[in-house]
Structures are given as structure tokens and as C-alpha cells.
Enzyme design. Structure first.
Site, short mmCIF file in Angstrom:
data_model
loop_
_atom_site.label_atom_id
_atom_site.label_comp_id
_atom_site.label_asym_id
_atom_site.label_seq_id
_atom_site.Cartn_x
_atom_site.Cartn_y
_atom_site.Cartn_z
N LYS A 1 33.27 34.86 43.79
CA LYS A 1 33.58 36.27 43.52
C LYS A 1 34.70 36.40 42.49
O LYS A 1 34.63 37.19 41.55
CB LYS A 1 33.97 36.97 44.83
CG LYS A 1 34.55 38.36 44.67
CD LYS A 1 33.51 39.35 44.20
CE LYS A 1 34.15 40.61 43.64
NZ LYS A 1 33.16 41.62 43.24
N CYS B 1 39.38 45.92 39.96
CA CYS B 1 38.98 44.52 40.16
C CYS B 1 39.49 43.58 39.07
O CYS B 1 40.18 42.61 39.37
CB CYS B 1 37.47 44.43 40.23
SG CYS B 1 36.80 45.43 41.55
N1 SAJ Z 1 36.25 46.20 29.21
C1 SAJ Z 1 36.63 45.84 27.92
N2 SAJ Z 1 35.76 45.08 27.16
C2 SAJ Z 1 34.54 44.67 27.64
C3 SAJ Z 1 34.17 45.03 28.96
C4 SAJ Z 1 35.04 45.80 29.72
O1 SAJ Z 1 37.72 46.18 27.44
O2 SAJ Z 1 33.83 43.98 26.89
C5 SAJ Z 1 37.18 46.96 30.07
C6 SAJ Z 1 36.65 48.31 30.52
O3 SAJ Z 1 36.93 49.30 29.56
C7 SAJ Z 1 37.42 48.52 31.82
C8 SAJ Z 1 37.61 47.11 32.37
O4 SAJ Z 1 37.36 46.22 31.28
O5 SAJ Z 1 38.71 49.09 31.54
C9 SAJ Z 1 36.70 46.76 33.54
O6 SAJ Z 1 35.39 47.31 33.40
P1 SAJ Z 1 34.06 46.52 33.76
O7 SAJ Z 1 32.90 47.34 33.36
O8 SAJ Z 1 34.13 45.17 33.16
O9 SAJ Z 1 34.09 46.24 35.33
P2 SAJ Z 1 34.34 47.05 36.71
O10 SAJ Z 1 35.76 46.83 37.10
O11 SAJ Z 1 33.84 48.44 36.67
O12 SAJ Z 1 33.35 46.21 37.71
C10 SAJ Z 1 33.48 44.78 37.81
C11 SAJ Z 1 32.07 44.17 37.72
N3 SAJ Z 1 32.20 42.73 37.54
C12 SAJ Z 1 31.55 42.05 36.55
O13 SAJ Z 1 30.85 42.60 35.73
C13 SAJ Z 1 31.75 40.57 36.50
C14 SAJ Z 1 31.27 44.52 38.97
O14 SAJ Z 1 30.00 43.87 38.97
C15 SAJ Z 1 32.04 44.10 40.24
O15 SAJ Z 1 31.32 44.42 41.43
C16 SAJ Z 1 33.34 44.85 40.24
O16 SAJ Z 1 34.10 44.45 39.06
C17 SAJ Z 1 34.08 44.47 41.54
O17 SAJ Z 1 34.06 45.28 42.48
O18 SAJ Z 1 34.60 43.34 41.63
#
Ligand code: SAJ
Length: 419
Positions: free
Chosen positions: A205, A259
Site C-alpha cells: 500500500k 495520502c
Molecule cells: N499530482 C501531481 N502530478 C501528477 C499526479 C498528481 O502534481 O502527475 C498531484 C495532484 O495534483 C494532487 C496529488 O498529486 O495534489 C495527489 O493526487 P493523486 O491523483 O495522485 O492521488 P490521490 O491522493 O487522490 O489518490 C491516491 C491514489 N493512489 C495512486 O494513484 C497510487 C489512489 O488510488 C489511492 O487509493 C489514494 O491515493 C489513497 O487513498 O491512498
């Protein structure tokens, strides 16, 4: 089997609903009494597609009930713990919610109970929690009770679909524990299921979210370099990603949510030593709001406007696009970084309450706009029209929303070293 779900938040409530609608008798334990009342009246306290009708069905069938009374969760066959595991100020895990949930379960459980932790936890925690239960009850882990780490992997906004179709990992303190949990979740999970031990599943995880965080940090470092070489990092990334084995992430003003900013810390916390990459990636991502501040202050210098006279509008408060969730949003880190130094900070986010009613209202008489969230709606804004309402026209893009710099603006995009 009778199930008690401990913690009725973003994960616990949907999970309780799924089991109730699969035919189990479920009692949800939640210390917030207002939340308990609301759920029992058939109304959800969280926003999520489908939740209202699914909750109503679960309550009306009599299979789901919420309570704040620990007496009502006595002697259940299964306990599922879904409480938060946040960080403390010093970035070490705050396991107090988890420990108090485990203590509540220990006092209520019987010989033969299956205890499942869905919360994201530092490696080795499940085994420690089994020892805590042994210390309280005198029951032997793996013999007198079963224990499993079964991490949630759902994305808010798609929870009910992902609960059914995502694959799941069941990490048991014994193989029999994992077996029992897998059989239970098979009642509604249609994705693949895998069994392993609890430490592997804890690490799996945490690796998933750390993978994403470290990749974003790499993209952010590329953006930082692009400014020094006078190139557009997004053009460079697009070209690099034409390689069949390269998939660079998207750089931006920062990494938020509940997360990604936390899980890398949980992964390395119990280790005696590490190489430092994971922590450095966290630092890089945490520094991006400050990098964005530098871009803004550079722009203010070009028009000779002292920061203390500047009115700055932050566009977007949510941590990611098209969401209303502001937890750990980099927009707030950016706001904190400039708040004391500028005259006024205004905010506009169409999804977030308490910000300006309209964008026109927000930008009137302002000197600078800073884009902090990649809401799709921001892509179709008419910057030149908005510029007419402003006192000075500075546009800082922290989320690669603007393709071509609008006329009459001083434009600086994060990663866009070309301008
Ligand atoms: N972000 C970037 N660049 C990217 C991708 C994301 O700057 O290329 C930023 C986003 O703007 C945001 C942050 O990262 O501020 C997180 O966003 P996210 O879409 O990556 O993730 P979360 O936090 O909404 O959800 C994640 C997911 N994990 C993965 O994709 C590995 C989700 O599947 C998990 O269930 C969730 O964390 C969790 O509950 O752990």
C-alpha cells in the site's frame, strides 16, 4: 457472520454499506454522535456518487445500524478498522486513533474473532496491534483470534465502483487469517484478490503512493531545471514520453490530498536506515509552493510593484482538479508563504465554499492571478477579458492550464522557462 466497522468516514461508511447490502448484519461504530444520528436517519455525511441510495437501502433492510455505544459491538465475528492515520507536526505517524480503535475492539471481541485493519499503517503495525490485543485480552494471535491488513485502494469520487472492481490484498498474521478475510470480501469484490502476510501488504500500500510521489518529485526537478535552461518542460516531457519505457509524471505547484504527502513518511518511519530518496522527494514536492512564490515575486519585480502593495488572487483551492477536497492542498501552503508579505490574498474555486462568488469579482483591481488547481473549467477562461478588470496583469500558472501566454500579461508558468 456479524460485522462491526470501526470508524464511519470516507472508507468505513462505504465498506459498511457494501457488506450490509451483501446480506451481512453490520454495526458501524463511530464516536461522532452527530454522524451516527445522520447515518441512522439514512443520510450520508460524505459526498460520493451513489452513496445516498445505497445507504438508504442498507438502513431500510435493517442490516446496517450506526452506534457510539461500545456495548453494541460486543462479541462480533468480524471487526473492520477504518480510522485515519495522520502525521504529527514533526512528520512522524500519529497512531493514536488506530490504537484506541484496537483497544475498543480488544474489549469487545470474543475468542475466534477476525480483526481487519483497512487503515494505511507503517510496516509491522498489524503484528504490533495483534500483540496489543494479546496484552489486553490474553488471547493468542493466530490461534485464538485472526488478524489481517487489507488496505483500501479506492479513489474518492469512484469509491463504490472501485470497491467492487479494484483488486485487493489480504495480508494475514497467519495464512488462515488471510484466507478468512479473502472469503469475506469475495461477497462483493469482483476484482482479483491476493493473499500475503501483513507486513508485505502494509508495504505494498505504501509503495503504491510512494511510487507516485517520487515520480512527481522527479517531474518537479525537471521543471526546476527547465527554468535554468530556458525551455518548456511540458514540451520536453511530451517528447520524452514518446519513448516506449518512459512515463514522466506532471510537475506542478505541489502534491496534496490525504495520502501522497503522508504515506512516504509512514513507509520509512519504522526503518533503521534508508537511502534518503523517498524523504528528498517529499521535500522537493513540499518546496513547490515556494518555487511558485519565487515566480510571482520575480514578476512583481519586473513591474516594480513592492509585494506589500500587491493584491493576489489564488485560482483553485482543491488539492486536485475537479474536486472540492482541500486536504493538504498546496494552494494553502502557497497562501501561507505569501500571506504576510503581500497586501491582500483572494481566492476563487468554483467547487469550494467560502471563496469569491465569481471570478470577475475576485480579480477586480487585483495585480496577479496564480493558478493552483487544474480544474478543467479554468482552461476555457478568457484571460484577456479578465485582465481588463485588473490593476496589473500578472499570470502565474502552477498547473499548466494556459497553453499560450495571453496578450498584455506578464506570464510565468511553472516549468515554462521559455518566457
Ligand atoms: N499530482 C501531481 N502530478 C501528477 C499526479 C498528481 O502534481 O502527475 C498531484 C495532484 O495534483 C494532487 C496529488 O498529486 O495534489 C495527489 O493526487 P493523486 O491523483 O495522485 O492521488 P490521490 O491522493 O487522490 O489518490 C491516491 C491514489 N493512489 C495512486 O494513484 C497510487 C489512489 O488510488 C489511492 O487509493 C489514494 O491515493 C489513497 O487513498 O491512498
Amino acid at each position: 457472520a456479524e460485522i462491526a466497522v470501526i470508524g464511519l468516514g470516507y472508507i468505513g461508511l462505504p465498506t459498511a454499506i457494501m457488506f450490509a447490502n451483501a446480506g451481512f448484519r453490520v454495526i458501524g461504530y463511530e464516536i461522532r454522535e452527530k454522524v451516527v444520528e445522520k447515518i441512522n436517519s439514512g443520510k450520508a455525511h460524505i459526498i460520493e456518487p451513489e452513496i445516498d441510495e445505497l445507504l438508504r437501502k442498507a438502513i431500510e433492510s435493517g442490516n446496517l445500524k450506526a452506534t457510539s455505544n461500545p456495548e453494541e459491538i460486543r462479541e462480533k465475528d468480524v471487526y473492520i478498522i477504518c480510522v485515519q492515520t495522520p502525521l504529527k507536526e514533526d512528520k512522524t505517524p500519529n497512531l493514536s486513533y488506530l490504537e484506541s480503535a484496537v483497544e475498543t475492539v480488544a474489549k469487545a471481541m470474543k475468542k475466534g474473532s477476525l480483526i481487519i485493519i483497512e487503515s494505511t499503517v507503517p510496516p509491522l503495525t498489524t503484528v504490533k496491534m495483534a500483540e496489543l490485543i494479546e496484552a489486553i485480552t490474553g488471547l493468542k494471535p493466530g490461534e485464538d483470534f485472526y488478524m489481517v491488513h487489507a488496505p483500501e485502494r479506492v479513489m474518492p469520487g469512484r469509491i463504490f465502483k472501485e470497491l467492487i472492481y479494484n483488486s485487493r490484498i489480504f495480508g494475514g498474521i497467519t495464512p488462515e487469517s488471510a484466507e478468512l478475510a479473502e472469503k469475506l470480501y469475495r461477497s462483493f469484490v469482483k476484482g482479483q484478490t491476493f493473499k500475503t502476510n501483513s507486513t508485505v501488504s502494509e508495504v505494498v500500500k505504501l509503495m503504491e503512493n510512494t511510487f507516485r510521489d517520487v515520480n512527481i518529485a522527479l517531474a518537479n526537478e525537471f521543471a526546476f531545471l527547465a527554468h535554468q535552461y530556458g525551455i518548456n518542460v511540458f514540451e520536453a516531457i511530451e517528447l520524452a514520453n514518446t519513448h516506449p519505457r518512459v512515463k514522466i509524471h506532471v510537475p506542478g505547484i505541489g502534491v496534496g490530498g490525504h495520502c501522497l504527502p503522508k504515506d512516504p513518511h509512514l513507509l520509512v518511519w519504522p526503518a533503521k536506515e534508508d537511502f534518503g530518496l523517498i524523504k528528498l522527494a517529499r521535500e522537493i514536492n513540499d518546496s513547490m509552493p515556494l518555487f511558485t512564490k519565487d515566480l510571482l515575486f520575480e514578476a512583481l519585480r519586473t513591474i516594480n510593484l513592492p509585494p506589500e502593495e500587491a493584491v493576489v488572487v489564488i485560482l483553485g483551492l482543491a488539492y486536485k482538479g475537479n474536486s472540492d477536497d482541500t486536504r493538504n492542498s498546496p494552494a494553502f501552503a502557497f497562501m501561507d508563504a505569501i500571506n504576510e508579505e503581500v497586501k491582500e490574498v483572494r481566492t476563487y474555486d468554483p467547487f469550494v465554499k467560502g471563496t469569491h462568488e465569481s471570478i470577475e469579482d475576485a480579480v477586480k483591481g487585483a495585480d496577479a492571478i496564480v493558478i493552483a488547481t487544474d480544474h478543467t473549467a479554468f482552461k476555457s477562461l478568457d484571460w484577456e477579458e479578465l485582465g481588463k478588470l485588473m490593476r496589473n496583469r500578472i499570470l502565474i500558472d502552477g498547473r499548466h492550464i494556459v497553453e499560450d501566454p495571453p496578450k498584455g500579461f506578464i506570464f510565468k508558468g511553472l516549468g515554462r522557462g521559455e518566457y
